[in-house]
Design a protein around this motif. Structure first.
Motif, mmCIF file in Angstrom:
data_model
loop_
_atom_site.group_PDB
_atom_site.id
_atom_site.type_symbol
_atom_site.label_atom_id
_atom_site.label_comp_id
_atom_site.label_asym_id
_atom_site.label_seq_id
_atom_site.Cartn_x
_atom_site.Cartn_y
_atom_site.Cartn_z
ATOM 1 N N VAL A 187 33.651 41.772 42.863
ATOM 2 C CA VAL A 187 34.508 40.726 43.429
ATOM 3 C C VAL A 187 35.942 40.836 42.929
ATOM 4 O O VAL A 187 36.897 40.701 43.696
ATOM 5 C CB VAL A 187 33.927 39.332 43.103
ATOM 6 C CG1 VAL A 187 34.930 38.235 43.477
ATOM 7 C CG2 VAL A 187 32.620 39.118 43.851
ATOM 8 N N ARG A 188 36.114 41.092 41.640
ATOM 9 C CA ARG A 188 37.474 41.139 41.084
ATOM 10 C C ARG A 188 38.288 42.289 41.682
ATOM 11 O O ARG A 188 39.485 42.147 41.937
ATOM 12 C CB ARG A 188 37.417 41.260 39.560
ATOM 13 C CG ARG A 188 36.951 39.987 38.863
ATOM 14 C CD ARG A 188 37.112 40.078 37.354
ATOM 15 N NE ARG A 188 36.709 38.844 36.704
ATOM 16 C CZ ARG A 188 37.497 37.781 36.571
ATOM 17 N NH1 ARG A 188 38.730 37.828 37.054
ATOM 18 N NH2 ARG A 188 37.067 36.688 35.973
ATOM 19 N N GLU A 189 37.670 43.419 41.909
ATOM 20 C CA GLU A 189 38.394 44.545 42.502
ATOM 21 C C GLU A 189 38.731 44.266 43.965
ATOM 22 O O GLU A 189 39.798 44.660 44.456
ATOM 23 C CB GLU A 189 37.566 45.822 42.375
ATOM 24 C CG GLU A 189 37.436 46.326 40.946
ATOM 25 C CD GLU A 189 36.760 47.683 40.887
ATOM 26 O OE1 GLU A 189 36.732 48.384 41.923
ATOM 27 O OE2 GLU A 189 36.243 48.036 39.812
ATOM 28 N N ALA A 191 39.302 41.295 45.156
ATOM 29 C CA ALA A 191 40.398 40.330 45.096
ATOM 30 C C ALA A 191 41.732 41.026 44.837
ATOM 31 O O ALA A 191 42.753 40.703 45.458
ATOM 32 C CB ALA A 191 40.123 39.292 44.009
ATOM 33 N N ALA A 192 41.719 41.996 43.919
ATOM 34 C CA ALA A 192 42.950 42.729 43.615
ATOM 35 C C ALA A 192 43.410 43.537 44.820
ATOM 36 O O ALA A 192 44.611 43.640 45.103
ATOM 37 C CB ALA A 192 42.720 43.645 42.414
ATOM 38 N N SER A 197 42.490 35.467 45.303
ATOM 39 C CA SER A 197 41.737 35.132 44.098
ATOM 40 C C SER A 197 40.266 35.513 44.268
ATOM 41 O O SER A 197 39.750 35.562 45.398
ATOM 42 C CB SER A 197 41.842 33.635 43.807
ATOM 43 O OG SER A 197 41.140 32.891 44.800
ATOM 44 N N PRO A 198 39.564 35.777 43.160
ATOM 45 C CA PRO A 198 38.124 36.058 43.244
ATOM 46 C C PRO A 198 37.347 34.925 43.907
ATOM 47 O O PRO A 198 36.363 35.169 44.612
ATOM 48 C CB PRO A 198 37.720 36.244 41.778
ATOM 49 C CG PRO A 198 38.975 36.714 41.103
ATOM 50 C CD PRO A 198 40.072 35.965 41.790
ATOM 51 N N GLN A 199 37.788 33.688 43.674
ATOM 52 C CA GLN A 199 37.099 32.556 44.288
ATOM 53 C C GLN A 199 37.180 32.622 45.811
ATOM 54 O O GLN A 199 36.202 32.336 46.515
ATOM 55 C CB GLN A 199 37.708 31.247 43.784
ATOM 56 C CG GLN A 199 37.008 30.002 44.326
ATOM 57 C CD GLN A 199 37.590 28.719 43.753
ATOM 58 O OE1 GLN A 199 38.475 28.773 42.900
ATOM 59 N NE2 GLN A 199 37.100 27.590 44.214
ATOM 60 N N ARG A 202 34.745 35.130 47.130
ATOM 61 C CA ARG A 202 33.366 34.624 47.154
ATOM 62 C C ARG A 202 33.121 33.758 48.387
ATOM 63 O O ARG A 202 32.015 33.753 48.937
ATOM 64 C CB ARG A 202 33.090 33.830 45.875
ATOM 65 C CG ARG A 202 33.090 34.692 44.608
ATOM 66 C CD ARG A 202 32.614 33.902 43.395
ATOM 67 N NE ARG A 202 32.672 34.715 42.180
ATOM 68 C CZ ARG A 202 33.698 34.714 41.336
ATOM 69 N NH1 ARG A 202 34.746 33.910 41.571
ATOM 70 N NH2 ARG A 202 33.683 35.484 40.270
#
Length: 205
Positions: A187-189, A191-192, A197-199, A202
């Motif tokens: 998820v973090r990648e 988002a980047a 945002s990661p949220q 999701r």
């Protein structure tokens, strides 16, 4: 009122960067002005000798001022050339013809350059906006602050079409998030990659 306010280099007729002493061309423009047109050259030189200032002070470069402090006398500049005055086509200011750039004084020329650069950024914004990128991504691509991108958006987008654009952009990001997720990215990648945002990622997944 200080002597600086009377210095010839403060005139709008001359480009301020000449006195930075960055190039021989700058020195060739600045030094004759100091010697032949400045009424406070001696005060300027005194200031330049008291502290290791960069640039041209009192008609002397930093290296020449160091020579003065060692007791040597630097060579003075050659007599000035005969100036031919003309008028800036843009603002009407009287200026030395040799200092015109495309029939404009340096002030108008700089304003023209800035306007052209702003127009190029705006055109690039339109191209990136069609790709449904976020304001943050567009700002990163243009090298400007996201608030600047928001101003571009307000100036170019049809208010009635703004909601549809936002909807299409969200759908495009959601589809891209799903594609990246199927490739195994966390998820973090994701988002980047999407600039969100990661949220938010999701919620798309």
């Amino acid at each position: 009122m200080t002597w600086v306010e009377h210095a010839a280099c403060q005139s709008v007729e001359y480009s301020p960067h000449w006195w930075d002493d960055e190039t021989p061309e700058d020195r060739a423009e600045a030094i004759p002005v100091c010697w032949n047109e400045c009424s406070v050259r001696e005060q300027c030189l005194e200031t330049g000798l008291q502290q290791p200032e960069h640039g041209i002070w009192g008609g002397y470069t930093r290296r020449q001022r160091e020579m003065i402090l060692r007791g040597c006398e630097p060579q003075q500049p050659a007599p000035p050339r005969q100036r031919e005055m003309t008028t800036c086509d843009a603002c009407g200011r009287t200026i030395d013809q040799a200092r015109l750039r495309d029939a404009k004084c340096h002030v108008c020329d700089e304003n023209t350059r800035r306007a052209a650069a702003a127009e190029q950024r705006l055109q690039r914004f339109r191209e990136l906006d069609e790709l449904h990128l976020t304001n943050t991504q567009i700002a990163r691509e243009l090298g400007v602050h996201p608030s600047t991108v928001s101003k571009y958006a307000a100036a170019t987008r049809d208010p009635d079409d703004l909601t549809d654009r936002q909807t299409r952009r969200r759908r495009a990001r959601a589809a891209r998030a799903h594609d990246l997720a199927t490739q195994g990215l966390p998820v973090r990648e994701i988002a980047a990659e999407l600039g969100i945002s990661p949220q938010t990622v999701r919620t798309y997944l």
